[in-house]
Design a protein around this motif. Structure first.
Motif, short mmCIF file in Angstrom:
data_model
loop_
_atom_site.label_atom_id
_atom_site.label_comp_id
_atom_site.label_asym_id
_atom_site.label_seq_id
_atom_site.Cartn_x
_atom_site.Cartn_y
_atom_site.Cartn_z
N THR A 214 0.87 -0.94 -0.12
CA THR A 214 -0.13 0.11 -0.34
C THR A 214 0.89 1.66 0.29
O THR A 214 0.12 2.51 0.23
N GLY A 215 2.08 1.34 0.70
CA GLY A 215 2.91 2.46 0.80
C GLY A 215 2.81 3.01 1.81
O GLY A 215 3.20 4.50 1.85
N SER A 216 1.84 2.48 2.49
CA SER A 216 1.71 2.92 4.13
C SER A 216 1.92 2.31 5.03
O SER A 216 1.36 0.93 5.31
N ILE A 217 2.64 2.75 6.45
CA ILE A 217 2.66 1.83 7.39
C ILE A 217 1.21 1.22 8.24
O ILE A 217 0.77 2.51 8.60
N ILE A 218 0.73 0.08 8.66
CA ILE A 218 -0.33 -0.42 8.91
C ILE A 218 -0.97 -1.41 10.09
O ILE A 218 0.90 -1.93 10.27
N THR A 219 -0.57 -0.31 11.14
CA THR A 219 -0.05 -1.30 12.47
C THR A 219 -1.13 -1.40 13.78
O THR A 219 -1.71 -2.27 14.42
N LEU A 220 -2.63 -0.67 13.11
CA LEU A 220 -3.69 -1.19 13.75
C LEU A 220 -4.82 -2.31 12.84
O LEU A 220 -4.84 -2.39 11.52
N LEU A 224 -6.37 -2.30 9.48
CA LEU A 224 -5.77 -3.07 8.46
C LEU A 224 -7.18 -3.83 7.46
O LEU A 224 -6.75 -4.34 6.05
N GLU A 225 -7.50 -4.91 8.01
CA GLU A 225 -8.96 -4.97 7.83
C GLU A 225 -9.33 -4.85 6.60
O GLU A 225 -10.50 -4.96 5.79
N ASP A 226 -9.62 -3.14 7.34
CA ASP A 226 -10.69 -2.28 6.04
C ASP A 226 -9.77 -2.57 4.73
O ASP A 226 -10.48 -2.15 4.36
N VAL A 227 -8.10 -2.02 5.11
CA VAL A 227 -7.72 -2.09 3.64
C VAL A 227 -7.60 -3.78 3.46
O VAL A 227 -7.61 -3.52 1.45
N ARG A 228 -7.51 -4.35 3.96
CA ARG A 228 -7.80 -5.67 3.17
C ARG A 228 -8.98 -6.23 2.95
O ARG A 228 -8.76 -6.48 1.44
N LEU A 231 -9.42 -4.10 -0.82
CA LEU A 231 -8.50 -4.45 -2.12
C LEU A 231 -8.62 -5.94 -2.55
O LEU A 231 -9.01 -5.28 -4.14
N ASP A 232 -9.62 -6.28 -1.55
CA ASP A 232 -10.03 -7.76 -1.90
C ASP A 232 -11.35 -7.27 -2.96
O ASP A 232 -11.89 -8.18 -3.84
N GLY A 233 -12.16 -6.09 -2.42
CA GLY A 233 -13.42 -5.67 -3.43
C GLY A 233 -12.85 -5.25 -4.92
O GLY A 233 -13.82 -4.76 -5.35
N GLY A 234 -11.73 -4.75 -4.81
CA GLY A 234 -10.98 -3.93 -5.99
C GLY A 234 -10.76 -2.51 -5.81
O GLY A 234 -11.23 -1.92 -6.51
N ALA A 235 -11.42 -1.76 -4.65
CA ALA A 235 -11.81 -0.25 -4.56
C ALA A 235 -9.96 0.53 -4.06
O ALA A 235 -9.54 -0.77 -3.83
N ALA A 236 -10.74 1.33 -4.32
CA ALA A 236 -9.78 2.16 -4.47
C ALA A 236 -9.24 2.49 -3.27
O ALA A 236 -10.31 2.37 -2.26
#
Length: 280
Positions: A214-220, A224-228, A231-236
């Protein structure tokens, strides 16, 4: 200074843009003119990183070694069709330019930019600790890091920032991973249990690839679940800059509500929770 995921992401960008081609290599600034002349006209075989060190392999056993340091910047950008033939205009002090008709990568302000052979590449990597973004095996052995940690009187926070102990980890990851496992950052390395070190290593192996992706640090975990899911849904995805303790001095801990503390350790501001990070 960029953390290791940034260098791995940059290596991937260089490889995707120029890998297995013969791009133009130049030094608009002039300070890397001799090195550029050695690389120009040869095939760029691939790019890779170890920790905060970046390597670009060229034919004829020549490797470009780059360390961005504190102020170095290197971006791989598409070429505007208007500049396809002449190349984009040079802006600022560009130490190195790699370019073809489709992409341009201008390097500015690096701490190191030099052409080396395989023996020097091996020496540079051997000086580093294991990299959580590399496959485990051979040089990249987390047990080697623990041997250094367990034999040291320095604080765990200092040791996690020492690139000869652990490669690629910077200030954000050290603060956040210690918080995630309730570990006190100021405990001496020799008192860190092997199981606790394994938790740190495994978590970095889990988290840092998301930084590359992602180019960003994710630690929460909730972020992470929202981003996953996105991305799995093909959204920006726009990753929020949210952390548990990093740069949250005086604010309540997200887990226990105690006050987040700060102290300069290894030249950087260290952040931790004074309540729940007491684990020994």
């Amino acid at each position: 200074m960029p953390e290791g995921h940034t260098l791995h992401r940059l290596a991937r960008a260089v490889d995707d843009a120029f890998g297995r081609t013969t791009p133009e290599v130049s030094s608009p600034q002039g300070r890397f003119a001799e090195g550029a002349a050695l690389l120009h006209g040869t095939v760029l075989e691939g790019a890779w990183a170890h920790g905060k060190l970046l390597f670009v392999d060229f034919a004829q056993d020549r490797t470009l070694y780059v360390h961005l340091g504190l102020i170095g910047k290197w971006f791989v950008l598409p070429v505007d069709p208007v500049h396809a033939e002449t190349g984009p205009p040079v802006v600022g002090e560009v130490r190195l330019r790699i370019a073809d008709e489709h992409h341009v990568a201008d390097l500015r302000g690096p701490m190191a930019c030099t052409v080396v052979h395989q023996e020097e590449v091996a020496r540079l990597v051997d000086r580093q600790g294991p990299d959580p973004l590399q496959p485990v095996g051979g040089h990249n052995d987390p047990d080697a890091a623990y041997r250094k940690i367990s034999g040291s009187g320095k604080t765990v926070a200092e040791l996690l920032m020492d690139q000869t102990v652990l490669a690629g980890v910077g200030n954000i990851y050290r603060c956040e991973v210690l918080w995630r496992h309730r570990l006190h950052p100021l405990k001496p390395g020799r008192s860190l249990k092997r199981a606790s070190w394994q938790l740190i290593w495994d978590d970095l192996v889990h988290l840092m690839p998301w930084g590359v992706r992602t180019g960003s640090i994710i630690t929460l975990d909730d972020v992470l679940e929202d981003v996953r899911a996105a991305l799995d849904g093909g959204a920006a995805v726009q990753v929020p800059r949210e952390f548990a303790v990093y740069q949250r001095t005086g604010m309540p801990c997200l887990r226990c509500g105690s006050t987040v503390r700060a102290k300069v350790v290894a030249g950087r501001n260290l952040f931790w929770c004074g309540g729940c990070q007491r684990r020994t």
